[in-house]
Enzyme design. Sequence first.
Site, short mmCIF file in Angstrom:
data_model
loop_
_atom_site.label_atom_id
_atom_site.label_comp_id
_atom_site.label_asym_id
_atom_site.label_seq_id
_atom_site.Cartn_x
_atom_site.Cartn_y
_atom_site.Cartn_z
N GLU A 1 5.21 -43.75 24.64
CA GLU A 1 6.13 -43.01 25.53
C GLU A 1 6.09 -41.79 24.54
OE1 GLU A 1 9.67 -43.65 26.16
OE2 GLU A 1 9.45 -45.47 26.86
N LYS B 1 -28.49 -33.32 46.13
CA LYS B 1 -28.23 -34.40 45.86
C LYS B 1 -28.42 -35.05 46.38
CE LYS B 1 -25.36 -33.39 42.66
NZ LYS B 1 -24.24 -33.55 41.79
N ARG C 1 -28.92 -40.26 47.27
CA ARG C 1 -29.08 -41.33 46.37
C ARG C 1 -29.90 -41.55 47.91
NH1 ARG C 1 -28.76 -43.39 42.40
NH2 ARG C 1 -26.62 -41.78 41.47
N SER D 1 -20.54 -34.80 31.99
CA SER D 1 -21.46 -35.59 31.55
C SER D 1 -22.71 -35.10 30.95
CB SER D 1 -21.61 -37.40 32.33
OG SER D 1 -22.40 -36.99 33.22
N GLY D 2 -23.08 -34.00 31.67
CA GLY D 2 -24.02 -32.68 31.51
C GLY D 2 -24.55 -33.17 32.66
#
Length: 322
Positions: free
Chosen positions: A36, A190, A192, A221-222
């Site tokens: 805590e 982008k 999918r 994450s790049g």
Amino acid sequence: MKLIAGNSNRPLAEAIAAYLDTPLTKASVRRFADMEVFVEILENIRGEDVFVIQSTSYPANDHLMELLVTLDGLKRASARRITAVIPYFGYARQDRKTGPRTPISAKLVANLIVTAGANRVLTIDLHAGQIQGFFDIPTDNLFAAPVFAKDYFDRLGKGPTTVVSPDVGGVLRARAFGKRLDAELAIIDKRRERAGDSEVMNVIGDVSGRRCILVDDIVDSGGTLCNAAVALMERGAASVHAYVTHGVLSGGGGRPGERLAHCRSRDHGQYRGDRGRAHVAECEPVVDRAAFGRGDQAHQRRKFGFEPVRLNTPIDCNTPVD
Ligand code: R5P
């Protein structure tokens, strides 16, 4: 006026204190055995105008809780006005329901900050401008674009340039930046096509033979930057550079710095050699380092594989361009 810093980025808080010639208010942050957070403000702040400097960066939940209990402590100590200075507002990517039975965590976090005691919020490049409306208190969303634009003109100079948004969500930001540079706009879409298939990158706009400047609020994450850079090179971009406000760089299954430095084209292997200027190691992510938490430059080099460029030029960031 009083300045209080949490632990998310002490070097930034110390630099602000030095710039304002105002010492940081003494406070201690301790932990109970179960982790805590306990915060104690060690100076009288009754009736003061207090600025708490704390990003909700990695580790996001610890830093958020530290911010909340500090705000509560200040409120109960009768501060006159409390401004939460949150250079990087984590949870911002959860700003809408992305599917049935999912939370809008950015709104929840905004509620927590207001309930804890903030009278005002000051932040930089919110993931989406409308998150300002999640706070029922005045919220100043400053822009890093003037700093980026100065760096662009200083180091790259004028030329046939296209500013590229790495996703559809970033179009407003890219368009505003493009206006500052007097550059054209391109957008990466982008997709999918079906679950399990790799992403298809459609580039909308003319990038062939042009210097492409990717602009984004977050590099984590790049992956987004890397995929975007590859898509641009595959479509004949002369070079790819990137400006990013918040270097979250928290991993995502690898070292994000390395991913940026060794970005691979799907068909042509690594962009190197005479096309070296185009590979993403030269993306020069420009970050506020708020998201880095502790650590000096050597630490950042070890952890991320490169040392982020830091722009120190004092520039008025409060000039929106739409
Ligand atoms: C997404 O909407 C953001 O603007 C960034 O593009 C994204 O968070 C970057 O994440 P990553 O570096 O993990 O691809």
